[in-house]
Design an enzyme around this catalytic site. Structure first.
Site, PDB file in Angstrom:
ATOM      1  N   SER A   1     -25.104  44.484  17.763  1.00  0.00           N
ATOM      2  CA  SER A   1     -24.800  46.057  18.206  1.00  0.00           C
ATOM      3  C   SER A   1     -24.459  46.853  16.708  1.00  0.00           C
ATOM      4  O   SER A   1     -24.263  46.170  15.680  1.00  0.00           O
ATOM      5  CB  SER A   1     -23.303  45.921  18.809  1.00  0.00           C
ATOM      6  OG  SER A   1     -22.821  47.115  19.120  1.00  0.00           O
ATOM      7  N   ASN A   2     -24.628  48.043  16.883  1.00  0.00           N
ATOM      8  CA  ASN A   2     -24.271  48.928  15.790  1.00  0.00           C
ATOM      9  C   ASN A   2     -23.022  49.611  16.015  1.00  0.00           C
ATOM     10  O   ASN A   2     -22.589  50.560  15.096  1.00  0.00           O
ATOM     11  CB  ASN A   2     -25.474  49.848  15.408  1.00  0.00           C
ATOM     12  CG  ASN A   2     -26.506  49.220  14.726  1.00  0.00           C
ATOM     13  OD1 ASN A   2     -26.438  48.833  13.442  1.00  0.00           O
ATOM     14  ND2 ASN A   2     -27.704  49.207  15.281  1.00  0.00           N
TER      15      ASN A   2
ATOM     16  N   LYS B   1     -17.420  48.614  19.419  1.00  0.00           N
ATOM     17  CA  LYS B   1     -17.819  47.121  20.092  1.00  0.00           C
ATOM     18  C   LYS B   1     -17.420  46.082  19.196  1.00  0.00           C
ATOM     19  O   LYS B   1     -17.055  44.952  19.262  1.00  0.00           O
ATOM     20  CB  LYS B   1     -19.071  46.983  20.717  1.00  0.00           C
ATOM     21  CG  LYS B   1     -19.210  47.864  22.031  1.00  0.00           C
ATOM     22  CD  LYS B   1     -20.718  47.901  22.394  1.00  0.00           C
ATOM     23  CE  LYS B   1     -21.141  48.521  23.492  1.00  0.00           C
ATOM     24  NZ  LYS B   1     -22.528  48.141  24.107  1.00  0.00           N
TER      25      LYS B   1
ATOM     26  N   ASP C   1     -24.666  44.107  27.197  1.00  0.00           N
ATOM     27  CA  ASP C   1     -25.090  45.597  27.747  1.00  0.00           C
ATOM     28  C   ASP C   1     -23.787  45.843  28.721  1.00  0.00           C
ATOM     29  O   ASP C   1     -23.498  45.043  29.425  1.00  0.00           O
ATOM     30  CB  ASP C   1     -26.375  45.589  28.575  1.00  0.00           C
ATOM     31  CG  ASP C   1     -27.027  46.594  28.723  1.00  0.00           C
ATOM     32  OD1 ASP C   1     -27.048  47.607  27.747  1.00  0.00           O
ATOM     33  OD2 ASP C   1     -27.338  47.240  29.650  1.00  0.00           O
TER      34      ASP C   1
ATOM     35  N   PHE D   1     -13.037  54.328  22.842  1.00  0.00           N
ATOM     36  CA  PHE D   1     -14.274  54.909  22.705  1.00  0.00           C
ATOM     37  C   PHE D   1     -15.004  55.038  23.967  1.00  0.00           C
ATOM     38  O   PHE D   1     -14.484  54.686  24.976  1.00  0.00           O
ATOM     39  CB  PHE D   1     -15.029  54.284  21.431  1.00  0.00           C
ATOM     40  CG  PHE D   1     -15.375  53.011  21.878  1.00  0.00           C
ATOM     41  CD1 PHE D   1     -16.842  52.614  22.657  1.00  0.00           C
ATOM     42  CD2 PHE D   1     -14.844  51.783  21.932  1.00  0.00           C
ATOM     43  CE1 PHE D   1     -17.378  51.249  22.973  1.00  0.00           C
ATOM     44  CE2 PHE D   1     -15.153  50.400  22.170  1.00  0.00           C
ATOM     45  CZ  PHE D   1     -16.400  50.430  22.866  1.00  0.00           C
ATOM     46  N   GLY D   2     -16.243  55.905  24.072  1.00  0.00           N
ATOM     47  CA  GLY D   2     -16.962  55.798  25.164  1.00  0.00           C
ATOM     48  C   GLY D   2     -16.093  56.703  26.103  1.00  0.00           C
ATOM     49  O   GLY D   2     -15.492  57.982  26.077  1.00  0.00           O
TER      50      GLY D   2
ATOM     51  N   ASP E   1     -13.452  55.817  27.629  1.00  0.00           N
ATOM     52  CA  ASP E   1     -11.918  55.320  27.945  1.00  0.00           C
ATOM     53  C   ASP E   1     -11.172  56.573  28.302  1.00  0.00           C
ATOM     54  O   ASP E   1     -10.161  56.253  29.122  1.00  0.00           O
ATOM     55  CB  ASP E   1     -11.402  54.649  26.384  1.00  0.00           C
ATOM     56  CG  ASP E   1     -12.323  53.342  26.316  1.00  0.00           C
ATOM     57  OD1 ASP E   1     -12.825  52.725  27.388  1.00  0.00           O
ATOM     58  OD2 ASP E   1     -11.985  52.626  25.277  1.00  0.00           O
TER      59      ASP E   1
ATOM     60  N   HIS F   1     -13.281  44.957  30.707  1.00  0.00           N
ATOM     61  CA  HIS F   1     -14.506  44.342  30.908  1.00  0.00           C
ATOM     62  C   HIS F   1     -14.973  43.364  30.073  1.00  0.00           C
ATOM     63  O   HIS F   1     -15.461  42.370  30.196  1.00  0.00           O
ATOM     64  CB  HIS F   1     -15.577  45.543  31.588  1.00  0.00           C
ATOM     65  CG  HIS F   1     -15.660  46.571  30.480  1.00  0.00           C
ATOM     66  ND1 HIS F   1     -14.986  47.214  29.920  1.00  0.00           N
ATOM     67  CD2 HIS F   1     -17.018  46.736  29.963  1.00  0.00           C
ATOM     68  CE1 HIS F   1     -15.637  48.177  28.860  1.00  0.00           C
ATOM     69  NE2 HIS F   1     -16.966  47.980  29.107  1.00  0.00           N
TER      70      HIS F   1
END
Length: 201
Positions: free
Chosen positions: A8-9, A13, A70, A153-154, A156, A181
């Site tokens: 991952s970049n 994460k 993923d 992030f994302g 959230d 998760h």
């Protein structure tokens, strides 16, 4: 010391994985640490397929133990979208704010009782000559009508956890790493990792 490459970049994460792996005597690196960038196209149609494509592709190329995930947001009222395109829901630039705006816009006339959703994370761990292992974690929640909180992030800030009375973005990293998760998937991975690593060693 064993080495593990996180495929991952995504800095968010990567930080979560490093914290979750502190208990193991494993040196953790990520795609950010590689001299030459690598990008594995996510051409799968499921979380499992995309995780496998990344873990096996990168493991084969570098000859290392690799974990790929993923993950995404599955919203019932949107028939499972954004799902595997969660990071690119509003466009290929992977803009978190635009993704949230798109979700909120598509749910603007949906009542709270029907805004049920879940974060899904599938982890694939691969190494040369060893069969890839999969684990899955799921975190149930409800999509809010506006952003709440500034952590994480994302998605959230719009993912509300009824049991805690907070969004994911209101949790500390320690709290999130107990219930997310990804944390659930990681715990399952910890259960199978020792036996899997016997075949890898």
């Amino acid at each position: 010391m064993k080495e593990l490459l996180i495929a991952s970049n995504n800095e968010g994460k990567i930080k979560e994985f490093r914290k979750l792996f502190q208990a193991f005597n494993i040196h953790v690196s990520s795609l950010r640490d590689l001299e030459n960038p690598i990008d594995i196209p996510e051409t799968g149609t499921t979380f499992h397929e995309n995780a496998q494509l990344k873990s096996e592709g990168i493991s084969t190329r570098f000859g290392k133990m690799v974990i790929a995930d993923d993950s995404g947001l599955v919203i019932d009222a949107l028939n499972g979208r954004p799902g595997i395109i969660s990071a690119r829901f509003a466009g290929s630039e992977k803009n978190d704010s635009k993704n949230i705006d798109k979700v909120l816009d598509e749910l603007k006339n949906v009542p709270m009782l029907k805004r049920t959703a879940r974060f899904v994370c599938v982890l694939a761990i691969s190494a040369p000559g060893v069969q890839t292992q999969f684990v899955e974690g799921v975190c149930e929640g409800i999509i809010t009508e506006e952003r709440i909180g500034d952590q994480g992030f994302g998605y959230d800030p719009i993912f509300y956890l009824p049991g805690l009375g907070k969004t994911m973005a209101e949790l500390t990293s320690e709290e999130k790493n107990k219930i997310s998760h990804r944390a659930i998937a990681m715990q399952k991975l910890m259960d199978v990792l020792p036996k899997w690593m016997e075949g890898e060693s």
